[in-house]
Motif scaffolding. Sequence first.
Motif, PDB file in Angstrom:
ATOM      1  N   GLU A 176       2.819  -4.343   4.310  1.00  0.00           N
ATOM      2  CA  GLU A 176       4.189  -4.184   3.804  1.00  0.00           C
ATOM      3  C   GLU A 176       4.199  -3.237   2.620  1.00  0.00           C
ATOM      4  N   ASN A 225       8.842  -5.277  -0.793  1.00  0.00           N
ATOM      5  CA  ASN A 225      10.284  -5.511  -0.668  1.00  0.00           C
ATOM      6  C   ASN A 225      10.560  -6.853  -0.012  1.00  0.00           C
ATOM      7  N   GLY A 226      11.374  -7.689  -0.650  1.00  0.00           N
ATOM      8  CA  GLY A 226      11.732  -8.980  -0.079  1.00  0.00           C
ATOM      9  C   GLY A 226      10.720 -10.074  -0.298  1.00  0.00           C
ATOM     10  N   HIS A 264       5.964  -1.143  -9.287  1.00  0.00           N
ATOM     11  CA  HIS A 264       5.646  -0.650  -7.956  1.00  0.00           C
ATOM     12  C   HIS A 264       4.538   0.397  -8.015  1.00  0.00           C
ATOM     13  N   ASP A 296       7.747  -2.719  -3.513  1.00  0.00           N
ATOM     14  CA  ASP A 296       9.151  -2.531  -3.911  1.00  0.00           C
ATOM     15  C   ASP A 296       9.386  -1.095  -4.349  1.00  0.00           C
TER      16      ASP A 296
END
Length: 303
Positions: free
Chosen positions: A300, A40-41, A192, A303
């Motif tokens: 992390e 994400n990001g 994902h 997504d």
Amino acid sequence: MSEITLAVKGLRKTIGKRTIIKDLNFELKRGEVFGFLGPNGAGKTTTIRMLVGLIKPTAGSIHICGLDIARDFKKAMSHLGCIVENPELYPFLSGMDNLRHFAVMLNGIGQERIDEAVKLVGMQERIHDRVSTYSLGMRQRLGIAQALLGKPDVLILDEPTNGLDPSGIREMRAFIRSLAEQSGLTVLVSSHLLSEIQLMCDRVAIMTKGEIVRVDTVHALLSSEERLVWRLVPHERGMAVLSEMTRIVQADEELLTTVYLPEMAGEWNRNLVEAGIQVLEMNRKLPALEDLFLELTGGESID
């Protein structure tokens, strides 16, 4: 024909004072399925939007089949097909009428090419039914048929298995592989589902914080990160001795996982035994792509 169908060099995107995409470099080859992964990001969606011409990069270049999209946008885009997010379809029309509607927007696309696209996605039996009666997987296939109308060399699919059940995911995976193998199409897939990327793709780019940290074949990525799994008694003392010799990647109540160095593994085992540690288990293990992904991106989530 050039083997390189998509070339990205020094690609950067800055919004205000914030650089969200930092000097990306990668190339896609004809006939390969290329996985694009990012938490994400990470900037994955922004990158895809630049590749398909929805937003302009701040710096760098994108070439599709040798054409710079900044200089020859229309010609470059004629070699590209894409589905960003969900395919936009008219549910009250049949699949065939949807394709005919979109074909009007392209030059020189007649019924023969529409029929070819329908055959490519394997929808001959249902193409005259209303889209409202289609399953999600069939809608995805029709969307891909739409993207294939212009005979692209590069096909970009954003989350093509999103929302599909396990059977639909397997079918989509096989379908995407067949597109690349049978027609020589280059397919870039963002997803994902790390396990699906591992099974589907020839090469993978892993992206985090606006940068690509690794690009390689799935096999090379995983084999370069081969691990050793140890079961030692006593566990705590074994962990202490082992950590003095090598890096412990993962530890739980029973097992320890370290990096694998073939020239050192025998020495580590000998030193453990000499220190009074029982080595009950010592196995080589290839990590799953998910494990490697979490390690490369600092843990992390995808997504």
